[in-house]
Design an enzyme around this catalytic site. Structure first.
Site, PDB file in Angstrom:
ATOM      1  N   GLY A 156       0.831  -1.193   0.000  1.00 19.68           N
ATOM      2  CA  GLY A 156       0.000   0.000   0.000  1.00 19.68           C
ATOM      3  C   GLY A 156       0.864   1.241   0.000  1.00 19.68           C
ATOM      4  N   GLN A 186       2.907  10.039   1.443  1.00 16.72           N
ATOM      5  CA  GLN A 186       4.187   9.315   1.452  1.00 16.72           C
ATOM      6  C   GLN A 186       5.042   9.618   0.225  1.00 16.72           C
ATOM      7  OE1 GLN A 186       2.206   5.350   2.320  1.00 16.72           O
ATOM      8  NE2 GLN A 186       4.110   5.135   3.460  1.00 16.72           N
ATOM      9  N   LEU A 238       6.501   1.948   4.939  1.00 14.56           N
ATOM     10  CA  LEU A 238       7.590   2.344   4.042  1.00 14.56           C
ATOM     11  C   LEU A 238       8.195   3.681   4.462  1.00 14.56           C
ATOM     12  CD1 LEU A 238       5.975   1.361   0.621  1.00 14.56           C
ATOM     13  CD2 LEU A 238       7.775   0.138   1.852  1.00 14.56           C
ATOM     14  N   HIS A 297      -4.522   1.413   7.701  1.00 14.37           N
ATOM     15  CA  HIS A 297      -3.182   2.007   7.745  1.00 14.37           C
ATOM     16  C   HIS A 297      -3.053   3.122   6.694  1.00 14.37           C
ATOM     17  CE1 HIS A 297       1.371   1.510   8.190  1.00 14.37           C
ATOM     18  NE2 HIS A 297       1.279   2.192   7.057  1.00 14.37           N
ATOM     19  N   GLU A 298      -3.507   2.844   5.468  1.00 14.76           N
ATOM     20  CA  GLU A 298      -3.332   3.833   4.385  1.00 14.76           C
ATOM     21  C   GLU A 298      -4.237   5.048   4.581  1.00 14.76           C
ATOM     22  OE1 GLU A 298      -0.793   3.523   2.643  1.00 14.76           O
ATOM     23  OE2 GLU A 298      -0.415   1.423   3.108  1.00 14.76           O
TER      24      GLU A 298
HETATM   25 ZN    ZN Z   1       2.610   3.514   6.160  1.00 13.00          ZN
END
Ligand code: ZN
Length: 185
Positions: free
Chosen positions: A46, A51, A98, A139-140
């Protein structure tokens, strides 16, 4: 298509709320394609707009069947996603990100969610997910609200500590409760 740079902590963009998308033109299409390529290259399951330094409410998720390796993974490209339903039942699981290298954390999440969003062309879609896929969506979508998994738990440890715990569990004959690949995105 192009690989985008993934922003890592501590960068304020990761704690900033992203803005709703209103234009579904070529720029958005390019961003989504680049995010998919970047997620696959990382590799992750994801990735959210902030990000890649884009404060836009866009997430990409690619995840297969937890029980069946033969089924090809499904790609979700969601614009303006919102969680419209969260199950009361929760589960703990180990997540990575990430944007947070070398750390993982145990996070309590709803077992199942319903996500309302628009697809890349602006059409409304509704997705019901459970288990690990439900965790990925939570989470995303957190990323779009400037929330990281480390904001949700004190049970954070390094990848080295995770591996040591797994080895200790195996040595004791216990089945490790933590997945081999905790990384999410
Ligand atoms: Zn993350």
């Amino acid at each position: 298509m192009a690989l985008l740079d993934i922003v890592i902590v501590p960068d304020d963009v990761l704690h900033t709320k992203a803005k709703p998308v209103t234009e579904f033109g070529p720029e958005l299409q390019q961003l989504i394609d680049d995010m998919v390529e970047t997620m696959r290259a990382a590799p992750g399951v994801g990735l959210a707009g902030p990000q890649v330094n884009q404060l836009q409410r866009v997430i990409v998720v690619e995840f297969g069947d937890e029980e069946d390796d033969e089924v090809p993974p499904t790609l979700y490209t969601l614009v303006n996603p919102e969680i419209s339903k969260l199950s009361k039942e929760t589960v703990w699981g180990v997540e990575g990100c990430l944007s947070i290298p070398d750390l993982v954390g145990e996070v309590e999440r709803s077992e199942a969610v319903t996500v309302k969003a628009q697809n890349r062309h602006g059409q409304v879609v509704k997705i019901k997910a459970e288990g690990w896929l439900a965790r990925i969506f939570q989470h995303e979508i957190d990323h779009l609200n400037g929330v990281l998994f480390t904001d949700r738990t004190d049970r954070v440890f390094s990848l080295e500590e995770l591996e040591a715990a797994q080895e200790a569990a195996e040595a004791n004959g216990d089945l490790p409760e933590i997945p081999d690949q905790p990384s999410i995105g």
